[in-house]
Scaffold this active site. Structure first.
Site, PDB file in Angstrom:
ATOM      1  N   ARG A   1       7.168  -0.138   1.493  1.00 45.42           N
ATOM      2  CA  ARG A   1       6.813  -0.843   2.390  1.00 45.42           C
ATOM      3  C   ARG A   1       5.846  -1.841   2.716  1.00 45.42           C
ATOM      4  NH1 ARG A   1       6.010   4.065   4.204  1.00 45.42           N
ATOM      5  NH2 ARG A   1       4.318   4.145   6.002  1.00 45.42           N
TER       6      ARG A   1
ATOM      7  N   ASP B   1      -6.472   3.639  10.703  1.00 47.42           N
ATOM      8  CA  ASP B   1      -6.235   2.938   9.822  1.00 47.42           C
ATOM      9  C   ASP B   1      -7.804   2.938   9.237  1.00 47.42           C
ATOM     10  OD1 ASP B   1      -4.332   1.493   7.525  1.00 47.42           O
ATOM     11  OD2 ASP B   1      -4.283  -0.192   9.423  1.00 47.42           O
TER      12      ASP B   1
ATOM     13  N   ASP C   1     -11.051  -1.091  14.131  1.00 47.96           N
ATOM     14  CA  ASP C   1     -11.233  -1.070  12.427  1.00 47.96           C
ATOM     15  C   ASP C   1     -12.622  -1.595  12.426  1.00 47.96           C
ATOM     16  OD1 ASP C   1      -8.647  -0.532  12.077  1.00 47.96           O
ATOM     17  OD2 ASP C   1      -7.914  -2.535  11.697  1.00 47.96           O
TER      18      ASP C   1
ATOM     19  N   LYS D   1      -2.907   3.855   7.798  1.00 44.94           N
ATOM     20  CA  LYS D   1      -2.535   4.636   8.364  1.00 44.94           C
ATOM     21  C   LYS D   1      -3.074   6.645   9.258  1.00 44.94           C
ATOM     22  CE  LYS D   1      -0.479   0.987  10.563  1.00 44.94           C
ATOM     23  NZ  LYS D   1       0.033   0.366   9.417  1.00 44.94           N
TER      24      LYS D   1
ATOM     25  N   ARG E   1      -8.214  -9.141  10.185  1.00 42.57           N
ATOM     26  CA  ARG E   1      -8.300  -9.810   9.535  1.00 42.57           C
ATOM     27  C   ARG E   1      -8.907 -11.139   9.842  1.00 42.57           C
ATOM     28  NH1 ARG E   1      -1.986  -9.250   9.087  1.00 42.57           N
ATOM     29  NH2 ARG E   1      -2.330  -6.652   8.063  1.00 42.57           N
TER      30      ARG E   1
ATOM     31  N   ARG F   1       0.539  -1.065   0.233  1.00 42.83           N
ATOM     32  CA  ARG F   1       0.123  -0.316  -0.071  1.00 42.83           C
ATOM     33  C   ARG F   1       0.869   1.329  -0.171  1.00 42.83           C
ATOM     34  NH1 ARG F   1      -4.664  -0.502   4.235  1.00 42.83           N
ATOM     35  NH2 ARG F   1      -5.392  -1.303   1.873  1.00 42.83           N
ATOM     36  N   TYR F   2       1.895   0.836   0.680  1.00 40.92           N
ATOM     37  CA  TYR F   2       2.679   2.543   1.093  1.00 40.92           C
ATOM     38  C   TYR F   2       4.260   1.960   0.200  1.00 40.92           C
ATOM     39  CZ  TYR F   2       0.410   3.261   5.026  1.00 40.92           C
ATOM     40  OH  TYR F   2      -0.431   3.635   6.380  1.00 40.92           O
TER      41      TYR F   2
ATOM     42  N   CYS G   1      -9.934  -8.875  15.357  1.00 37.86           N
ATOM     43  CA  CYS G   1      -9.125  -9.667  13.897  1.00 37.86           C
ATOM     44  C   CYS G   1      -9.705  -8.686  13.393  1.00 37.86           C
ATOM     45  CB  CYS G   1      -8.536 -10.521  14.153  1.00 37.86           C
ATOM     46  SG  CYS G   1      -6.763 -10.624  12.436  1.00 37.86           S
TER      47      CYS G   1
ATOM     48  N   CYS H   1      -7.963 -13.743  18.252  1.00 36.90           N
ATOM     49  CA  CYS H   1      -8.704 -12.258  18.434  1.00 36.90           C
ATOM     50  C   CYS H   1      -9.892 -12.165  17.954  1.00 36.90           C
ATOM     51  CB  CYS H   1      -7.745 -11.168  18.645  1.00 36.90           C
ATOM     52  SG  CYS H   1      -5.591 -11.443  19.227  1.00 36.90           S
TER      53      CYS H   1
ATOM     54  N   CYS I   1      -2.562 -18.291  14.539  1.00 39.64           N
ATOM     55  CA  CYS I   1      -2.350 -17.373  15.986  1.00 39.64           C
ATOM     56  C   CYS I   1      -2.903 -18.904  16.596  1.00 39.64           C
ATOM     57  CB  CYS I   1      -3.342 -16.323  15.930  1.00 39.64           C
ATOM     58  SG  CYS I   1      -3.698 -14.913  14.668  1.00 39.64           S
TER      59      CYS I   1
HETATM   60  C1  PLP Z   1       0.231  -0.093   9.223  1.00 39.45           C
HETATM   61  C2  PLP Z   1       1.558  -0.607   7.248  1.00 39.45           C
HETATM   62  C3  PLP Z   1       2.204  -0.775   7.602  1.00 39.45           C
HETATM   63  C4  PLP Z   1       3.339  -0.033   7.577  1.00 39.45           C
HETATM   64  O1  PLP Z   1       3.273   1.594   8.588  1.00 39.45           O
HETATM   65  P1  PLP Z   1       3.826   1.961   9.345  1.00 39.45           P
HETATM   66  O2  PLP Z   1       3.495   3.089   9.606  1.00 39.45           O
HETATM   67  O3  PLP Z   1       5.575   1.961   9.012  1.00 39.45           O
HETATM   68  O4  PLP Z   1       4.254   1.207  10.292  1.00 39.45           O
HETATM   69  C5  PLP Z   1       2.803  -1.043   5.979  1.00 39.45           C
HETATM   70  N1  PLP Z   1       1.938  -1.443   4.965  1.00 39.45           N
HETATM   71  C6  PLP Z   1       0.482  -1.836   5.637  1.00 39.45           C
HETATM   72  C7  PLP Z   1      -0.477  -2.269   3.954  1.00 39.45           C
HETATM   73  C8  PLP Z   1      -0.291  -1.417   7.037  1.00 39.45           C
HETATM   74  O5  PLP Z   1      -1.047  -1.907   7.000  1.00 39.45           O
HETATM   75  S1  SF4 Z   2      -5.036  -9.186  15.922  1.00 38.75           S
HETATM   76 FE1  SF4 Z   2      -5.384 -11.341  14.477  1.00 38.75          FE
HETATM   77  S2  SF4 Z   2      -3.311 -11.753  13.435  1.00 38.75           S
HETATM   78 FE2  SF4 Z   2      -2.965 -11.237  15.922  1.00 38.75          FE
HETATM   79  S3  SF4 Z   2      -3.040 -12.157  17.277  1.00 38.75           S
HETATM   80 FE3  SF4 Z   2      -4.744 -11.581  17.123  1.00 38.75          FE
HETATM   81  S4  SF4 Z   2      -6.091 -12.470  16.241  1.00 38.75           S
HETATM   82 FE4  SF4 Z   2      -4.138 -13.118  15.098  1.00 38.75          FE
END
Ligand code: PLP
Ligand code: SF4
Length: 372
Positions: free
Chosen positions: A95, A308, A271, A315, A113, A91-92, A111, A108, A104
């Site tokens: 990185r 986010d 989220d 973010k 995801r 996305r960025y 979560c 959670c 996991c």
């Molecule tokens: C959070 C996240 C990152 C890392 O973001 P930082 O602000 O650099 O910690 C990179 N890619 C995605 C898709 C993210 O959600």
């Molecule tokens: S937040 Fe989601 S990915 Fe992270 S430990 Fe919990 S269940 Fe696993």
């Protein structure tokens, strides 16, 4: 013993019958939740629960409220749209996220995801090769965030095979691992694991703690092993209703993280995930908490508060409003205790045109992140 953690993990509560019996829940309801979302709780983490509905319970014990499909989204951050190969979220500019494990130690309930974790078809080991190939082919990527699921549920051997291949890519400057294992299965962090990590510096580990009661002696030992291996530790905390949505709890958590050598990095607004409505707070609550941290305790204990953005905006940092007014002459602001102070602007001003263009950036509704 190095493999003790596997035994502990095997002993996790996971069948609806076990869960219903252990926590005194209606079996049919647990079964219904289990059809949609993975349930699993390590004995260690279950042992931190003191009473029904407490902050530890709320994070991992399934709740029929999760079946409410009227609000929230399955993929609130639109990660799947920024996913060139299944294991990558890019996305960025410089990185990306590399999802290497679907598992996991404990799942959670909040979560992001939820749609994916625990499902080997969605985060499959065979996608790892594609991910590494993608990273190798993208020379603009200098920072890889290894995530999942939880990467620390892979064996040392598998993790090392990923780390060593990423480290061999010339344009990769830093590696990061995101994990909840030190919180929910600290026994997984062994001297062998720490020694292996040490070979792949610069390596950062971001852990995930949401309540001060999670910082136990065991967790402290795990974090100490990582810190002693020279790994800078950061934490990510999710703001959750009934878990940490009050300033005192959050302050204590941030302070305790520092005592185990973890620097608070982010507090996330929860989220907008389907099945988590009962755990979300207002955004104001997060700002109130930030205001209760800044100035009132060590600056080191104050992380960024971020949302986010739904839809994949990334973010976005929010800070309480300290600036009351700002013009060419002065900036009027409130300090942490609410007292008003004035900072005079330099007399020797830049040409008018420049000032006019710059002014929006010092508008009273200033909402920028402080420098790191
Ligand atoms: C959070 C996240 C990152 C890392 O973001 P930082 O602000 O650099 O910690 C990179 N890619 C995605 C898709 C993210 O959600
Ligand atoms: S937040 Fe989601 S990915 Fe992270 S430990 Fe919990 S269940 Fe696993």
């Amino acid at each position: 013993m190095a493999d003790e953690w596997r035994k502990l993990l095997k002993g996790s509560l996971r069948t609806p019958a076990e869960i219903a019996r252990t926590f005194g829940l209606d079996l049919e309801e647990v079964k219904k939740v289990a059809r949609h979302f993975k349930i699993q709780i390590t004995p260690y983490y279950a042992g931190l629960i003191k009473r029904k509905g407490d902050p530890i319970w709320r994070q991992v014990v399934p709740d029929p409220a999760e079946l409410d499909a009227d609000s929230g989204a399955l993929d609130p951050l639109s990660e799947d749209e920024d996913s060139p190969v299944p294991s990558i979220v890019h996305r960025y500019p410089d990185r990306l996220l590399f999802l290497v494990s679907h598992m996991c130690a404990s799942y959670c309930r909040f979560c992001t995801r939820k749609r994916k974790v625990g499902d080997p078809a969605k985060i499959h080991p065979r996608y790892i090769e594609d991910g590494i190939d993608y990273i190798r082919a993208h020379s603009e990527v200098r920072d890889v965030i290894i995530s999942g699921g939880d990467p620390l549920l892979l064996s040392d051997w598998r993790l090392e095979s990923i780390l060593s291949r990423l480290r061999a890519i010339p344009h990769i400057e830093i590696l990061r691992i995101g994990t909840r294992v030190p919180c929910v299965l600290p026994q997984r962090v062994t001297p062998e694991l720490a020694a292996m990590f040490k070979k792949y510096h610069p390596l950062f580990v971001n852990v995930h703690f949401n309540h001060p009661d999670e910082i136990t002696e065991e967790a402290g030992r795990a974090l100490g092993l990582l810190a002693d291996a020279g790994i800078p530790l950061g934490s990510q905390t999710v703001l959750l209703k009934g878990v940490n949505d009050d300033p005192e709890t959050m302050k204590r958590l941030m302070q305790k993280l520092l005592t185990v050598r973890v620097r608070p990095y982010y507090i996330y607004q929860a989220d907008y995930v389907q099945g988590t409505e009962h755990l979300r707070t207002t955004v104001d609550k997060g700002l109130e908490i930030l205001q209760a941290l800044r100035g009132w305790t060590s600056g080191m204990a104050v992380p960024y508060f971020v949302i986010d953005a739904p839809g994949g905006g990334g973010k976005i940092p929010l800070i309480p409003n300290y600036v009351q007014s700002a013009d060419e002459k002065q900036v009027v602001m409130k300090n942490y205790a609410g007292e008003v102070y004035v900072y005079p602007q330099p007399k020797d001003k830049a040409p008018k045109e420049k000032i006019r263009r710059r002014r929006p950036s010092i508008a009273p509704c200033l909402n920028v992140a402080p420098p790191v």
